[in-house]
Design a protein around this motif. Structure first.
Motif, PDB file in Angstrom:
ATOM      1  N   GLY A 105      10.525  11.539 -32.946  1.00 32.16           N
ATOM      2  CA  GLY A 105       9.986  12.563 -33.832  1.00 32.16           C
ATOM      3  C   GLY A 105       9.737  12.099 -35.244  1.00 32.16           C
ATOM      4  N   ALA A 106       9.821  10.805 -35.501  1.00 26.44           N
ATOM      5  CA  ALA A 106       9.616  10.282 -36.859  1.00 26.44           C
ATOM      6  C   ALA A 106       8.234  10.655 -37.381  1.00 26.44           C
ATOM      7  CB  ALA A 106       9.781   8.766 -36.870  1.00 26.44           C
ATOM      8  N   SER A 107       8.184  10.976 -38.686  1.00 29.84           N
ATOM      9  CA  SER A 107       6.906  11.289 -39.320  1.00 29.84           C
ATOM     10  C   SER A 107       6.536  10.253 -40.376  1.00 29.84           C
ATOM     11  CB  SER A 107       6.968  12.680 -39.966  1.00 29.84           C
ATOM     12  OG  SER A 107       8.040  12.761 -40.892  1.00 29.84           O
ATOM     13  N   HIS A 108       7.452   9.302 -40.647  1.00 24.70           N
ATOM     14  CA  HIS A 108       7.193   8.226 -41.592  1.00 24.70           C
ATOM     15  C   HIS A 108       7.733   6.915 -41.030  1.00 24.70           C
ATOM     16  CE1 HIS A 108       6.003  11.072 -44.713  1.00 24.70           C
ATOM     17  NE2 HIS A 108       7.081  11.797 -44.402  1.00 24.70           N
ATOM     18  N   GLY A 137      -0.267   7.097 -33.079  1.00 23.44           N
ATOM     19  CA  GLY A 137       1.098   6.969 -33.586  1.00 23.44           C
ATOM     20  C   GLY A 137       1.186   6.231 -34.908  1.00 23.44           C
ATOM     21  N   LEU A 138       2.367   6.257 -35.514  1.00 20.37           N
ATOM     22  CA  LEU A 138       2.595   5.661 -36.828  1.00 20.37           C
ATOM     23  C   LEU A 138       2.464   4.141 -36.813  1.00 20.37           C
ATOM     24  CD1 LEU A 138       5.726   7.765 -37.896  1.00 20.37           C
ATOM     25  CD2 LEU A 138       3.407   7.986 -38.808  1.00 20.37           C
ATOM     26  N   LEU A 167       7.033  -5.025 -38.911  1.00 21.55           N
ATOM     27  CA  LEU A 167       6.910  -3.601 -38.608  1.00 21.55           C
ATOM     28  C   LEU A 167       8.047  -3.133 -37.710  1.00 21.55           C
ATOM     29  CD1 LEU A 167       3.091  -3.263 -37.822  1.00 21.55           C
ATOM     30  CD2 LEU A 167       4.274  -2.677 -39.936  1.00 21.55           C
ATOM     31  N   PRO A 168       8.393  -1.855 -37.778  1.00 21.67           N
ATOM     32  CA  PRO A 168       9.360  -1.336 -36.808  1.00 21.67           C
ATOM     33  C   PRO A 168       8.722  -1.239 -35.431  1.00 21.67           C
ATOM     34  CG  PRO A 168       8.479   0.455 -38.128  1.00 21.67           C
ATOM     35  CD  PRO A 168       7.943  -0.816 -38.735  1.00 21.67           C
ATOM     36  N   LEU A 169       9.559  -1.147 -34.415  1.00 21.52           N
ATOM     37  CA  LEU A 169       9.068  -0.884 -33.072  1.00 21.52           C
ATOM     38  C   LEU A 169       8.710   0.599 -32.957  1.00 21.52           C
ATOM     39  CD1 LEU A 169      11.689  -2.933 -31.018  1.00 21.52           C
ATOM     40  CD2 LEU A 169       9.357  -3.619 -31.646  1.00 21.52           C
ATOM     41  N   ALA A 170       7.761   0.917 -32.095  1.00 19.51           N
ATOM     42  CA  ALA A 170       7.331   2.305 -31.922  1.00 19.51           C
ATOM     43  C   ALA A 170       8.389   3.142 -31.203  1.00 19.51           C
ATOM     44  CB  ALA A 170       6.017   2.354 -31.151  1.00 19.51           C
ATOM     45  N   PHE A 171       9.262   2.490 -30.453  1.00 19.84           N
ATOM     46  CA  PHE A 171      10.349   3.162 -29.739  1.00 19.84           C
ATOM     47  C   PHE A 171      11.381   2.111 -29.353  1.00 19.84           C
ATOM     48  CE2 PHE A 171       6.877   2.164 -26.833  1.00 19.84           C
ATOM     49  CZ  PHE A 171       7.512   1.448 -25.824  1.00 19.84           C
ATOM     50  N   ALA A 172      12.567   2.540 -29.014  1.00 17.73           N
ATOM     51  CA  ALA A 172      13.615   1.611 -28.603  1.00 17.73           C
ATOM     52  C   ALA A 172      13.217   0.927 -27.304  1.00 17.73           C
ATOM     53  CB  ALA A 172      14.932   2.351 -28.429  1.00 17.73           C
ATOM     54  N   PRO A 173      13.374  -0.388 -27.206  1.00 18.05           N
ATOM     55  CA  PRO A 173      12.957  -1.112 -26.003  1.00 18.05           C
ATOM     56  C   PRO A 173      13.554  -0.524 -24.729  1.00 18.05           C
ATOM     57  CG  PRO A 173      13.508  -2.654 -27.737  1.00 18.05           C
ATOM     58  CD  PRO A 173      13.907  -1.294 -28.239  1.00 18.05           C
ATOM     59  N   GLY A 174      12.700  -0.418 -23.715  1.00 15.36           N
ATOM     60  CA  GLY A 174      13.128   0.058 -22.418  1.00 15.36           C
ATOM     61  C   GLY A 174      13.020   1.543 -22.208  1.00 15.36           C
TER      62      GLY A 174
END
Length: 400
Positions: A105-108, A137-138, A167-174
């Motif tokens: 749910g991140a917006s930033h 997506g972000l 950059l951060p990952l778009a979601f936790a791996p897996g």
């Protein structure tokens, strides 16, 4: 079952309709059964301006059909004991040692939490948390802003991976499936492990053994007059897979033989950098169908073409584009695997292994009917037409 030659003739009419409608400038289709050629057709033009015909030796941009080849190259290293698939990426690329992923749910972009380092297996199967600039997506938006595309002249592969790690990952791996530049990163892992360029690895381990003399990262001097022009129906970015065409020219020029970045690339993209001919790609696909053909063992080839997801792609909640249907389709090492053709809505056999490219190229291997089919054209984005599903239906309709 064998392919009825009269029914295969429908493919020619289907292809001509695409050319007559100015949807494709030109295209070719090659079908083999039990290793024997049973059908070939090429029609239309590889370049509208010069009216040069789309022929058997036409050279095209393979884009994401590079991914299965990169995946095969990595598996040769796995077989030799140089690495294993559950190894963390940071073992080879230290810049990925302390990843963070966006929180749900991140917006930033700064709304992140520490996460596990993605594994090579997660990179290969698009579950690493990496993404593509054309996805929603972000993280994709930031990739687009930074021009993180691994395009032919987007710096070097090593530079691209270092920038990606910022950059951060778009979601936790897996936790999800999202089509990504993961296999570009795998290409860099291959370079680090071997101490060679990706081009050298491909040449020595795959192209030379299979006789793929017309495939590489660079349009060779003797290929320049056979290199097809790339077209798009879109008025904007030809790589925007989520866009829809508007009224106007259905074949807008994107890239041609003169001045193309594929003439002198700086980035050897394992995710989308190769160019080649239809016969060359059929040699690769046939090698996989035949059980690795000595590039890897029969057991390893079978392992690659199994589903490596807990279910189908759709079950992992993707929001990204994919080159294949997501329902009833899983993912192996380098390509999609049909689990249930009825659920996918596209005629096929259980175990079909396939993938496509941005310019609407496509291949699939049918292990039930011993088929290899390759389709080449040069229209971006591949989401612009249903040609792949139609071609599968045509070929299945000829099985008697």
């Amino acid at each position: 079952m064998t392919l009825d030659k009269d029914r295969l003739e429908r493919v020619r009419g289907w292809a001509q309709r695409y050319v007559d409608a100015r949807t494709f400038a030109g295209l070719s289709v090659l079908i083999l059964q039990d290793g024997d050629e049973v059908f070939f057709d090429a029609r239309g033009l590889r370049d509208l301006e010069s009216e040069a015909p789309f022929e058997r030796d036409t050279v095209v941009r393979l884009y994401s059909m590079t991914k299965p080849i990169t995946s095969l190259a990595l598996m040769t290293l796995v077989e030799e004991g140089h690495l294993h698939l559950d190894a963390p990426l940071s073992r080879f690329l230290p810049e990925f040692a302390a990843p963070q992923a966006l929180i749900p749910g991140a917006s930033h972009l700064d709304q992140v939490a520490p996460c596990a380092v993605p594994t090579l297996h997660q990179l290969l199967t698009h579950r690493s948390g990496l993404s593509y600039a054309f996805n929603p997506g972000l993280v994709p938006a930031e990739m687009a802003a930074r021009d993180l595309t691994f395009a032919p002249r987007a710096g070097t592969l090593a530079e691209g991976c270092r920038r990606l790690a910022e950059l951060p990952l778009a979601f936790a791996p897996g936790t999800r499936w999202e089509y990504s530049v993961g296999i570009d990163v795998i290409g860099r892992v291959i370079e680090v492990v071997t101490g060679q360029s990706l081009a050298e690895v491909f040449q020595q381990r795959i192209f030379d053994p299979l006789g793929m003399s017309e495939t590489g990262f660079v349009v060779a001097e003797n290929q320049a007059d056979r290199f097809a022009t790339l077209y798009t129906p879109l008025p904007g970015d030809a790589m925007d897979l989520n866009a829809t065409a508007t009224e106007g020219d259905s074949l807008r020029f994107v890239d041609g033989p003169s001045g193309s970045p594929f003439l002198d690339p700086t980035c050897l993209s394992g995710g989308g950098g190769l160019v080649g001919t239809i016969d060359d790609y059929a040699r690769f696909a046939e090698a996989m169908r035949r059980g690795g053909q000595g590039i890897v063992s029969r057991a390893t080839a079978a392992f690659m073409m199994r589903n490596h997801l807990p279910g189908d792609i759709a079950a992992l909640g993707p929001s990204s584009f994919a080159e294949q249907p997501m329902r009833g389709v899983g993912f192996g090492i380098g390509g999609a695997v049909v689990l249930n053709a009825g659920i996918s809505g596209v005629p096929g056999s259980v175990g079909d292994f396939s993938w496509g490219g941005m310019a609407s190229t496509f291949f699939w291997i049918d292990p039930v009917h011993d088929l290899t089919t390759v389709m080449f054209t040069q229209l971006s984005p591949s989401s612009a037409t249903p040609a792949r599903a139609e071609l599968k239906a045509l070929v299945h309709g000829a099985l008697m």
